[in-house]
Design an enzyme around this catalytic site. Structure first.
Site, PDB file in Angstrom:
ATOM      1  N   ASP A  24       0.840  -1.196   0.000  1.00  0.00           N
ATOM      2  CA  ASP A  24       0.000   0.000   0.000  1.00  0.00           C
ATOM      3  C   ASP A  24       0.874   1.246   0.000  1.00  0.00           C
ATOM      4  OD1 ASP A  24      -2.310   1.516   0.065  1.00  0.00           O
ATOM      5  OD2 ASP A  24      -2.511   1.411   2.242  1.00  0.00           O
TER       6      ASP A  24
ATOM      7  N   HIS B 235       2.928   3.493  -9.097  1.00  0.00           N
ATOM      8  CA  HIS B 235       2.738   2.064  -9.371  1.00  0.00           C
ATOM      9  C   HIS B 235       3.979   1.468 -10.034  1.00  0.00           C
ATOM     10  CE1 HIS B 235      -1.294   2.228  -7.972  1.00  0.00           C
ATOM     11  NE2 HIS B 235      -1.771   2.944  -8.985  1.00  0.00           N
TER      12      HIS B 235
ATOM     13  N   LEU C  34      11.630 -20.367  -3.711  1.00  0.00           N
ATOM     14  CA  LEU C  34      10.632 -19.461  -3.146  1.00  0.00           C
ATOM     15  C   LEU C  34       9.327 -19.652  -3.903  1.00  0.00           C
ATOM     16  CD1 LEU C  34       9.860 -16.984  -1.319  1.00  0.00           C
ATOM     17  CD2 LEU C  34      10.504 -15.537  -3.267  1.00  0.00           C
TER      18      LEU C  34
END
Length: 255
Positions: free
Chosen positions: A26, A43, A137
Site C-alpha cells: 500500500d 505504481h 521461493l
C-alpha cells in the site's frame, strides 16, 4: 534493481523465520503525490519494490511470499489507473519471468481470472507452467483478489459437492473449506505485513490470516526495503504464538 544469479541482498535472519509472509503493498499513490508525480509513476516504482523484495525474501529463507497486487475492489478506480495496473502486470511477467525462473521462484497467481484480458490469463498460465517445479521461493501474486469473494466461491464449490452427493454436510470442516480456497496447498501466512501506516487487512486473506501475526509499517510500498522486511521478520520472532493455547510460561490467551 537487477541482481545476478547467486548474488545475495539479505543474509538469513538468525532464529525461526516465518515460513509464509504475505504483504499488503500500500502507498504507491501517496508516494507519487509526495513527489508531485502521477499515480502511474508510483505504481511503476512499486513494481521495482516487488522485484527487490522477492529477491530479499528468498535470501532471508522465507519459503512462501504472497503479494497483494490488485484487489477485486480496485475496479472502482479510474479506468486509466486500472489499465496502467494491468499493463504493469504484463510488464512484470514479460520482463522478470526468466530471472524468476532462473532464481528458482515458483510463480502462482491467485484471484478471479474471469474479468482479466485473455492475453493476461495466457501469460499467467505460461508463468505458472514454466516455474511449476521451482522450490527456492513460492511466490503468490494476489490479483483481482478479495477474501470475501474467495470464501463465497469456496462455499459454492462445497455446495455443489453436497448437491452431487459426494460430500456429506456433517463432514464439512474448516479444512474442507480451506481445500477449496485459492490458496489450497499453501500454508497459512505466519506474518502479514501492511505498508503505508494503514492498520487493516482490507479483505486480504481473511480466512488464512486467522492466526497470522500482523506488522504495520509506516513506509510507503515503494520505500519498503529489504532492511524493513528483515525488521518485520525480527518483530515476528519476538512474538509468542499460542493459537488459543498456552505459551511456554503457561500464560493463556486468545492469540
Amino acid at each position: 534493481m537487477t541482481l545476478t544469479s547467486g548474488q545475495k541482498m539479505s543474509e538469513p535472519v538468525p532464529g525461526k523465520v516465518p515460513r509464509h509472509v504475505a504483504i499488503i503493498m500500500d502507498g504507491n499513490g501517496r508516494w507519487a503525490a509526495k513527489r508531485h508525480l502521477p499515480r502511474a509513476a508510483g505504481h511503476r516504482q512499486g513494481v521495482e519494490a516487488v522485484r527487490v523484495i522477492v529477491r530479499a525474501a528468498g535470501d532471508l529463507g522465507i519459503e512462501y511470499l504472497t503479494l497483494y497486487g490488485f484487489s477485486s475492489e480496485n475496479w472502482k478506480r479510474p479506468v486509466e489507473e486500472v489499465n496502467d495496473l494491468m499493463g504493469l502486470l504484463r510488464l512484470f511477467i514479460r520482463r522478470d519471468l526468466a530471472e524468476l525462473h532462473q532464481n528458482g521462484v515458483h510463480v502462482r497467481v491467485i484471484g478471479d481470472r474471469d474479468h482479466l484480458d485473455v492475453d493476461i490469463v495466457a501469460m499467467i498460465d505460461e508463468a505458472e507452467v514454466l516455474t511449476a517445479q521451482n522450490d527456492r521461493l513460492k511466490l503468490q501474486i494476489a490479483f483481482n483478489y478479495g477474501g470475501q469473494n474467495e470464501i463465497a466461491s469456496a462455499v459454492r464449490r462445497v455446495a455443489r459437492e453436497v448437491k452431487a452427493g459426494t460430500l456429506e454436510p456433517s463432514a464439512i470442516t474448516p479444512d474442507t473449506i480451506a481445500g477449496f480456497l485459492d490458496t489450497a496447498g499453501i500454508p497459512d501466512p505466519d506474518l502479514i505485513i501492511r505498508t503505508s501506516g494503514e492498520k487493516r487487512l482490507s479483505n486480504f486473506m481473511i480466512w488464512q490470516g486467522a492466526y497470522s501475526e500482523l506488522v504495520f509499517s509506516d513506509a510507503l510500498w515503494p520505500d519498503f526495503t529489504p532492511e524493513r522486511l528483515r525488521e518485520a521478520v525480527e518483530e515476528y520472532q519476538r512474538r509468542s504464538r499460542r493459537f488459543g493455547g498456552l505459551d511456554a510460561s503457561g500464560q493463556s490467551g486468545k492469540a
